[in-house]
Enzyme design. Structure first.
Site, PDB file in Angstrom:
ATOM      1  CE1 TYR A 162      -3.162  -4.032  -5.610  1.00 48.01           C
ATOM      2  CE2 TYR A 162      -4.902  -5.609  -6.085  1.00 48.01           C
ATOM      3  CZ  TYR A 162      -3.998  -5.072  -5.206  1.00 48.01           C
ATOM      4  OH  TYR A 162      -3.914  -5.552  -3.918  1.00 48.01           O
ATOM      5  CE  LYS A 166      -0.927  -6.867  -5.216  1.00 45.05           C
ATOM      6  NZ  LYS A 166       0.172  -6.893  -4.237  1.00 45.05           N
TER       7      LYS A 166
HETATM    8  P1  NAP Z   1      -2.132  -0.467   3.033  1.00 47.44           P
HETATM    9  O1  NAP Z   1      -2.860  -0.602   4.305  1.00 47.44           O
HETATM   10  O2  NAP Z   1      -2.472   0.613   2.078  1.00 47.44           O
HETATM   11  O3  NAP Z   1      -0.560  -0.403   3.371  1.00 47.44           O
HETATM   12  C1  NAP Z   1       0.365  -0.322   2.316  1.00 47.44           C
HETATM   13  C2  NAP Z   1       1.764  -0.417   2.877  1.00 47.44           C
HETATM   14  O4  NAP Z   1       2.663  -0.402   1.761  1.00 47.44           O
HETATM   15  C3  NAP Z   1       2.129   0.769   3.768  1.00 47.44           C
HETATM   16  O5  NAP Z   1       2.895   0.306   4.855  1.00 47.44           O
HETATM   17  C4  NAP Z   1       2.979   1.651   2.842  1.00 47.44           C
HETATM   18  O6  NAP Z   1       4.006   2.358   3.526  1.00 47.44           O
HETATM   19  C5  NAP Z   1       3.633   0.589   1.966  1.00 47.44           C
HETATM   20  N1  NAP Z   1       4.099   1.148   0.692  1.00 47.44           N
HETATM   21  C6  NAP Z   1       3.365   1.633  -0.324  1.00 47.44           C
HETATM   22  N2  NAP Z   1       4.157   2.055  -1.318  1.00 47.44           N
HETATM   23  C7  NAP Z   1       5.443   1.825  -0.909  1.00 47.44           C
HETATM   24  C8  NAP Z   1       6.710   2.042  -1.478  1.00 47.44           C
HETATM   25  N3  NAP Z   1       6.834   2.598  -2.687  1.00 47.44           N
HETATM   26  N4  NAP Z   1       7.820   1.679  -0.791  1.00 47.44           N
HETATM   27  C9  NAP Z   1       7.708   1.114   0.442  1.00 47.44           C
HETATM   28  N5  NAP Z   1       6.522   0.884   1.043  1.00 47.44           N
HETATM   29  C10 NAP Z   1       5.409   1.239   0.369  1.00 47.44           C
HETATM   30  O7  NAP Z   1      -2.244  -1.808   2.174  1.00 47.44           O
HETATM   31  P2  NAP Z   1      -2.557  -3.305   2.623  1.00 47.44           P
HETATM   32  O8  NAP Z   1      -3.997  -3.535   2.420  1.00 47.44           O
HETATM   33  O9  NAP Z   1      -1.918  -3.625   3.905  1.00 47.44           O
HETATM   34  O10 NAP Z   1      -1.804  -4.090   1.448  1.00 47.44           O
HETATM   35  C11 NAP Z   1      -0.573  -4.758   1.651  1.00 47.44           C
HETATM   36  C12 NAP Z   1      -0.355  -5.699   0.468  1.00 47.44           C
HETATM   37  O11 NAP Z   1      -1.431  -6.618   0.399  1.00 47.44           O
HETATM   38  C13 NAP Z   1      -0.329  -4.975  -0.883  1.00 47.44           C
HETATM   39  O12 NAP Z   1       0.611  -5.589  -1.724  1.00 47.44           O
HETATM   40  C14 NAP Z   1      -1.730  -5.191  -1.408  1.00 47.44           C
HETATM   41  O13 NAP Z   1      -1.778  -5.131  -2.802  1.00 47.44           O
HETATM   42  C15 NAP Z   1      -2.002  -6.591  -0.888  1.00 47.44           C
HETATM   43  N6  NAP Z   1      -3.429  -6.932  -0.808  1.00 47.44           N
HETATM   44  C16 NAP Z   1      -4.273  -6.251   0.001  1.00 47.44           C
HETATM   45  C17 NAP Z   1      -5.613  -6.621   0.037  1.00 47.44           C
HETATM   46  C18 NAP Z   1      -6.619  -5.944   0.906  1.00 47.44           C
HETATM   47  O14 NAP Z   1      -7.828  -6.256   0.796  1.00 47.44           O
HETATM   48  N7  NAP Z   1      -6.247  -5.037   1.774  1.00 47.44           N
HETATM   49  C19 NAP Z   1      -6.065  -7.682  -0.753  1.00 47.44           C
HETATM   50  C20 NAP Z   1      -5.157  -8.354  -1.554  1.00 47.44           C
HETATM   51  C21 NAP Z   1      -3.842  -7.975  -1.579  1.00 47.44           C
HETATM   52  P3  NAP Z   1       3.934   3.927   3.966  1.00 47.44           P
HETATM   53  O15 NAP Z   1       2.604   4.150   4.624  1.00 47.44           O
HETATM   54  O16 NAP Z   1       5.098   4.021   4.915  1.00 47.44           O
HETATM   55  O17 NAP Z   1       4.159   4.732   2.727  1.00 47.44           O
END
Ligand code: NAP
Length: 255
Positions: A162, A166
Site C-alpha cells: 500500500y 501511495k
Molecule cells: P473505502 O471506504 O473502503 O471505499 C473504497 C472505495 O473504492 C469504494 O467505493 C469501492 O467501490 C472503491 N473501489 C475499490 N476497488 C475498486 C475498483 N477496483 N474499481 C472501482 N472502485 C473500487 O475506502 P476509503 O477509506 O474511502 O478510501 C478511499 C481512498 O482514500 C483510497 O485510495 C484509500 O487508499 C485512501 N485513503 C484512505 C484513508 C483512510 O483512513 N480511510 C487514509 C489514507 C488514504 P465498491 O464498494 O463499489 O467496490
C-alpha cells in the site's frame, strides 16, 4: 444556472470520482455536486450505494450518474471512460480515489496481495489519467486530484504494498503536473491520515488509541475533511497550485 466556478450561464464542469460509492470518494462526489459540478460516480461492487448517492447529488441541481467499472482492470478503464463520455461528455476533473488494502508483513506478503494493491491503487491512476488527459489538453483546462496517503510519505509496517502504491502516486502526479502545466492542467495529491471509513473500521481500540496519540488535532479525520480539500484543488481558486501534496491528517506528519 451557475457553473462549477460560480459564473452565471457558464456550462457545468464534469467531474469523475473513482471509487465513489463509499467513504472518501462518496464525500468527494457529494461535495463536488454541492459546488456545482456534474458528477460521474464510479463504483465496482456497491451499485445500490452509488445509485443512492446519485440521487443525493442530483438534489443539488446538477447531473449525477453511476458507472460500474473495475479500475484495476486494464480492459475496463477505456470502456468506463467511453460510457461516461457518451452519456455525460468530456471529463474535466478527475479524482483518482479508488483504493484497497491487503495488509501483511513483508515476509508473509503474497504475490497476489502485492499485485492487487498495486493494480487497484497505482496502475488505475495511470490508466484513468491517460484516458482523460487528451480531452483536458484539447480544452486547455483540467484538474487531476489523486488520493494518496500519509503512509506514502512516511511508510507503515505491514503496508509495504500500500505504501509503495501511495508513494508511486506522488511521483506519478508530480511528473504529469510538469508534463501538462503549460496546457492549463493542474495535478495535485491529497494524503489523508486516519479517516473514518470502512477501510479503517477494522482497527481495534488499541490501534485507534495509538493512532489518536499521534494526531495533534486529537480526532480521526472525516471523509468531508478530505472532500473539502479535493474540491479546492478542483476549482479555479487553485489555478496556481500544481504538483503539490497536501496531508489531511490532523497534523500527524507535518512533513
Ligand atoms: P473505502 O471506504 O473502503 O471505499 C473504497 C472505495 O473504492 C469504494 O467505493 C469501492 O467501490 C472503491 N473501489 C475499490 N476497488 C475498486 C475498483 N477496483 N474499481 C472501482 N472502485 C473500487 O475506502 P476509503 O477509506 O474511502 O478510501 C478511499 C481512498 O482514500 C483510497 O485510495 C484509500 O487508499 C485512501 N485513503 C484512505 C484513508 C483512510 O483512513 N480511510 C487514509 C489514507 C488514504 P465498491 O464498494 O463499489 O467496490
Amino acid at each position: 444556472m451557475s457553473s462549477a466556478n460560480g459564473e452565471k450561464g457558464a456550462a457545468r464542469r464534469l467531474a469523475l470520482v473513482t471509487g465513489a460509492s463509499r467513504g472518501i470518494g462518496r464525500a468527494v462526489a457529494l461535495e463536488l455536486g454541492q459546488k456545482g459540478f456534474d458528477v460521474a460516480v464510479n463504483y465496482n461492487n456497491s451499485a445500490e450505494a452509488a445509485e443512492t448517492l446519485c440521487e443525493e447529488i442530483a438534489a443539488c441541481g446538477v447531473t449525477a450518474r453511476a458507472f460500474r467499472g473495475d479500475v484495476s482492470d486494464v480492459a475496463s478503464v477505456p470502456s468506463l471512460l467511453k460510457a461516461i463520455e457518451e452519456s455525460m461528455g468530456v471529463v474535466q476533473v478527475l479524482v483518482n480515489n479508488a483504493g484497497i488494502t491487503r495488509d501483511n508483513l513483508l515476509m508473509r506478503m503474497k504475490e497476489d496481495e502485492w499485485t492487487r494493491v498495486i493494480e487497484t491503487n497505482l496502475a488505475s491512476v495511470f490508466r484513468c489519467t491517460k484516458e482523460v488527459i487528451r480531452g483536458m489538453v484539447k480544452a486547455r483546462w483540467g484538474r487531476i486530484i489523486c488520493v494518496s496517503s500519509v503512509v506514502g510519505l512516511v511508510g507503515n509496517a505491514g503496508q509495504a504494498n500500500y505504501s509503495a502504491a501511495k508513494a508511486g502516486i506522488i511521483g506519478f502526479a508530480k511528473s504529469v503536473a510538469r508534463e501538462y502545466a503549460a496546457r492549463g492542467i493542474t495535478v495535485n495529491v491529497v494524503a489523508p491520515g486516519f479517516i473514518e471509513t470502512d477501510m479503517t473500521k477494522s482497527l481495534n481500540d488499541a490501534n485507534k488509541t495509538a493512532a489518536l496519540a499521534q494526531i495533534p488535532l486529537n480526532r480521526m479525520g472525516r471523509p468531508l475533511d478530505v472532500a473539502r480539500a479535493v474540491a479546492f484543488f478542483a476549482s479555479d481558486e487553485s489555478e496556481y497550485i500544481t504538483g503539490q501534496v497536501l496531508a489531511i491528517d490532523g497534523g500527524m506528519t507535518m512533513c
